[in-house]
Design an enzyme around this catalytic site. Structure first.
Site, PDB file in Angstrom:
ATOM      1  N   ASP A  12      11.017   2.260  -2.471  1.00 47.13           N
ATOM      2  CA  ASP A  12       9.319   2.535  -2.614  1.00 47.13           C
ATOM      3  C   ASP A  12       9.303   3.141  -3.937  1.00 47.13           C
ATOM      4  O   ASP A  12      10.045   4.102  -3.980  1.00 47.13           O
ATOM      5  CB  ASP A  12       8.802   3.451  -0.669  1.00 47.13           C
ATOM      6  CG  ASP A  12       7.558   4.091  -1.498  1.00 47.13           C
ATOM      7  OD1 ASP A  12       6.491   2.708  -0.827  1.00 47.13           O
ATOM      8  OD2 ASP A  12       7.498   5.012  -1.898  1.00 47.13           O
ATOM      9  N   ASP A 108       4.482  -1.336  -3.708  1.00 46.83           N
ATOM     10  CA  ASP A 108       4.786  -0.286  -5.049  1.00 46.83           C
ATOM     11  C   ASP A 108       6.351  -0.094  -3.537  1.00 46.83           C
ATOM     12  O   ASP A 108       6.939   0.869  -3.028  1.00 46.83           O
ATOM     13  CB  ASP A 108       4.326   0.696  -4.453  1.00 46.83           C
ATOM     14  CG  ASP A 108       3.834   1.046  -2.891  1.00 46.83           C
ATOM     15  OD1 ASP A 108       3.483   0.951  -2.348  1.00 46.83           O
ATOM     16  OD2 ASP A 108       4.127   2.147  -3.431  1.00 46.83           O
ATOM     17  N   GLU A 109       7.082  -1.496  -2.751  1.00 49.31           N
ATOM     18  CA  GLU A 109       8.185  -1.734  -1.870  1.00 49.31           C
ATOM     19  C   GLU A 109       8.781  -2.787  -1.795  1.00 49.31           C
ATOM     20  O   GLU A 109       7.872  -3.582  -1.049  1.00 49.31           O
ATOM     21  CB  GLU A 109       7.866  -1.331   0.334  1.00 49.31           C
ATOM     22  CG  GLU A 109       7.088   0.569   0.453  1.00 49.31           C
ATOM     23  CD  GLU A 109       6.081   0.334   1.563  1.00 49.31           C
ATOM     24  OE1 GLU A 109       6.835   1.447   2.565  1.00 49.31           O
ATOM     25  OE2 GLU A 109       4.968  -0.202   1.839  1.00 49.31           O
TER      26      GLU A 109
END
Ligand SMILES: [Mg+2]
Length: 412
Positions: A12, A108-109
């Site tokens: 993350d 974003d993960e």
């Protein structure tokens, strides 16, 4: 080492949008940074803030006037979605050097299955550090890594522990999972939203441990499949694989927009709905999918007195046709709009399936429609979004021209 045991990472990015902005502008280093929309157009809310701004009290979705009062030194930056997408893809590339099983979970993960990578890159802890270093050196963003034996453990390890410790790495496994999570509030469990939390509180479940202690049968009886999944999550059990085909995961496609002023006339709202339907269907067609459930949400103009609704309808045949989705959204508009001024509108198409198995519907020629839509998409891709548009977008309420340079409502 147990041969059947998997090693799963959730990687993350910290304050992703703000971090990407800082990485590309050295002047922002060491300052509180707030990524936000345009105040003139009512996009003036916080989309992302870096840790320094958060420390000063800035929160996601906070309006700009409030940011200015809690953090007067805040540096305001307009969002650049194109840059974030590029950075996200660059990170995926790095992760692919460690394993061929990478599953982007959000911008974003990303999940990774690194079970087979240990002989090449060493222990999970060591690999996590290498990944952090690569992302920091090449993208300039701080990554946190949750390690688990499955996705739920990795996700919980990341969100509840790695994000809060200094090295940004934490490992949960079947041995320590219950011990580490049992005392956490039940809404800290992945998948428990505010609504489910209220339901759980009503029956005396306040912590993850409380939930884990209840019989599985009770959860299944109350909430069916959802209850089953929750119970498994509370126990840290999850058999789902890391899928490298991200489109397979795609549950639905949605788009929403905050309007530049209050819309009060149905005709104006219809124009926006048609544009949203067009955009959503274009994206669904690009995924080679069709969907059956159309959701519409409205948010009122007065944020102190929340009005609006979120409703959905399911149609008999899956579609990716703009007009069909538009018509379904009009029905929702007719039924549920209370005629209050509208400031924000969202539309989504869910329950997606492959568009290869076309239903035979003699009366609406779905194959032809699909080809027409795809042709329009190709022209737009080549010549820009405004090359072909619906005549109604020329009306004053149309936002297409305004939005042609944006992705997902943000500037590209
Ligand atoms: Mg993040």
């Amino acid at each position: 080492m147990d041969k059947k045991k998997r090693v799963i990472f959730l990687v993350d990015m910290e304050s992703f949008y703000a971090s990407v902005e800082i990485a590309s502008n050295p002047e922002l280093v060491g300052k509180p940074v707030v990524v936000c929309g345009d105040p003139e157009k009512r996009h003036g809310i916080t989309l992302a803030a870096n840790p320094l701004a958060k420390k000063a009290g800035v929160k996601t979705a906070m309006p700009l006037w409030e940011v200015k009062s809690v953090c007067p030194q805040a540096q305001f930056v307009r969002p650049h979605m194109g840059k974030y997408i590029e950075a996200s893809l660059q990170i995926t590339e790095i992760l692919y050097e460690f394993t061929d099983q990478v599953e982007p979970f959000s911008i974003d993960e990303q999940f990774m299955d690194v079970t087979a990578s240990q002989s090449l890159f060493g222990s999970p802890q060591h690999m996590a550090k290498m990944i952090q270093k690569r992302i920091w050196d090449e993208v300039g963003v701080r990554a946190r890594v949750g390690i688990g034996e499955n996705k739920i453990q990795a996700k919980m390890a990341c969100d509840r522990f790695a994000k809060k410790n200094l090295e940004g790495i934490f490992e949960l496994n079947s041995t320590n999972y219950m011990k580490k999570t049992a005392s956490l509030a039940v809404d800290e469990l992945f998948g428990v939203g505010s609504r489910m939390k209220r339901n759980l509180y009503k029956i005396g479940i306040y912590t993850i441990g409380d939930l884990a202690k209840r019989p599985l049968e009770e959860m299944k009886k109350r909430w069916g499949v959802n209850g089953h999944i929750l119970w498994l999550s509370a126990h840290g059990i999850d058999y789902s694989p890391v899928k490298n085909d991200s489109t397979e995961l795609q549950k639905g496609v949605g788009n929403s927009i905050t309007l530049p002023r209050d819309y009060i006339y149905k005709e104006d709202i219809q124009v926006v709905l048609l544009e949203l339907a067009d955009e959503v269907c274009r994206r669904v067609r690009a995924l080679h999918k069709r969907g059956r459930t159309i959701s519409l949400s409205f948010r009122g103009a007065d944020f102190n007195h929340p009005t609006g609704f979120h409703r959905q309808t399911t149609i008999p045949f899956a579609t990716s046709d703009t007009i069909e989705v538009y018509q379904a959204s009009l029905q929702l508009l007719e039924h549920f709009w209370d005629r209050q001024p509208v400031r924000s509108i969202g539309l989504s198409l869910d329950q997606l399936e492959d568009d290869r198995e076309i239903q035979l519907d003699l009366f609406s020629h779905p194959i032809k429609k699909l080809q027409l839509g795809k042709t329009m998409d190709e022209i737009r891709e080549r010549y820009g979004k405004t090359a072909i548009f619906r005549a109604s977008s020329l009306l004053s309420s149309g936002l297409l021209f305004d939005r042609a340079t944006k992705i997902g409502g943000h500037e590209a």
